[in-house]
Design a protein around this motif. Structure first.
Motif, short mmCIF file in Angstrom:
data_model
loop_
_atom_site.label_atom_id
_atom_site.label_comp_id
_atom_site.label_asym_id
_atom_site.label_seq_id
_atom_site.Cartn_x
_atom_site.Cartn_y
_atom_site.Cartn_z
N ARG A 185 17.72 22.39 -71.32
CA ARG A 185 18.35 21.44 -72.23
C ARG A 185 19.87 21.56 -72.18
O ARG A 185 20.59 20.57 -72.07
N ILE A 186 20.36 22.79 -72.27
CA ILE A 186 21.80 23.00 -72.33
C ILE A 186 22.43 22.79 -70.96
O ILE A 186 23.53 22.23 -70.84
N TYR A 216 18.38 14.97 -78.30
CA TYR A 216 18.87 16.32 -78.60
C TYR A 216 19.01 16.49 -80.11
O TYR A 216 19.21 15.52 -80.85
N GLU A 220 22.37 21.45 -81.57
CA GLU A 220 22.68 21.71 -80.17
C GLU A 220 23.97 21.00 -79.75
O GLU A 220 24.86 21.59 -79.13
N TYR A 224 27.66 22.62 -78.50
CA TYR A 224 28.03 22.61 -77.09
C TYR A 224 28.89 21.43 -76.64
O TYR A 224 29.55 21.50 -75.60
#
Length: 232
Positions: A185-186, A216, A220, A224
């Motif tokens: 995901r990141i 998302y 999160e 980020y």
């Protein structure tokens, strides 16, 4: 959870991006691994004698690690009566630098970590995209001494099926879908936001795409996004 949907899902389109994106929830990955485990259990039951019984499994790093860890529980602790305990090892290979950015050929990051000579080996990965990686892995493992090679992935795309279809799979997606598994995901966020910025997207537009379109979580993105946007 609608598993019928997740067997043939389509990604969501994002403005100014040639890819569509499919964010796979943790619960779907767990359910998919149960489905895949049942398929492998059926193979073991249908092939009760050596040499066709699966005795080794190779987790392809990095993509195959998460489904492999979940499958270990099913295939080792939950193995069918009379089936051998499968020994798990790793094989490191990469094909992508980032979403949609492929190397010309698969790259071996590290070799096979366990003895496989004369064994039936199951390759565990997350997906088949163009089929080149699975075809490469099959040949590599056979050339390394395996008697037979089988492959398992969560998702296959049409091109991969035509080049090197997996023996066990959970579902299929369109070719242009970028599948975002729980383990990346990141990585996808950090590598795609710079592309959007380069194409003119503001940071607020990137936030909208990540949260409102792709799915998302706010937490999160809050943590980020600024870093990803500044790094581009």
């Amino acid at each position: 959870m609608d598993l019928d949907f997740w067997r043939n899902p389509e990604g969501v389109p994002v403005p100014d991006d040639e890819l569509s994106f499919l964010l796979v929830p943790d619960a779907v990955e767990s359910a998919a691994c149960l489905d895949l485990a049942k398929q492998v259990h059926a193979w073991q039951s249908d092939h009760p004698s050596p040499p066709e019984q699966i005795t080794r499994a190779l987790m392809v790093t990095m993509g195959g690690l998460l489904p492999s860890v979940l499958l270990y529980d099913h295939l080792v602790e939950g193995r069918v009566t009379g089936a051998p305990k499968i020994e798990f090892g790793t094989l490191g290979v990469s094909l992508y630098r980032g979403p949609g950015d492929r190397y010309e050929n698969p790259r071996v990051q590290h070799g096979i970590s366990i003895a496989i000579s004369g064994e039936t080996v199951l390759i565990l990965d997350d997906l088949g995209d163009g089929g080149g990686t699975l075809r490469f892995l099959n040949r590599y493992v056979l050339d390394s001494g395996a008697l037979k090679v089988l492959s398992l992935v969560m998702y296959m795309k049409p091109k991969a099926k035509s080049v090197c279809a997996a023996d066990f799979m959970f579902g299929e997606t369109p070719q242009d879908t970028w599948i975002i598994t729980p383990r990346e995901r990141i990585e996808t966020l950090m590598k795609r936001v710079p592309v959007w910025k380069q194409r003119g997207a503001s940071i607020s537009e990137c936030r909208r795409r990540l949260v409102e379109i792709i799915g998302y979580t706010e937490s999160e993105v809050e943590y980020y996004l600024e870093r990803a946007y500044a790094a581009s």
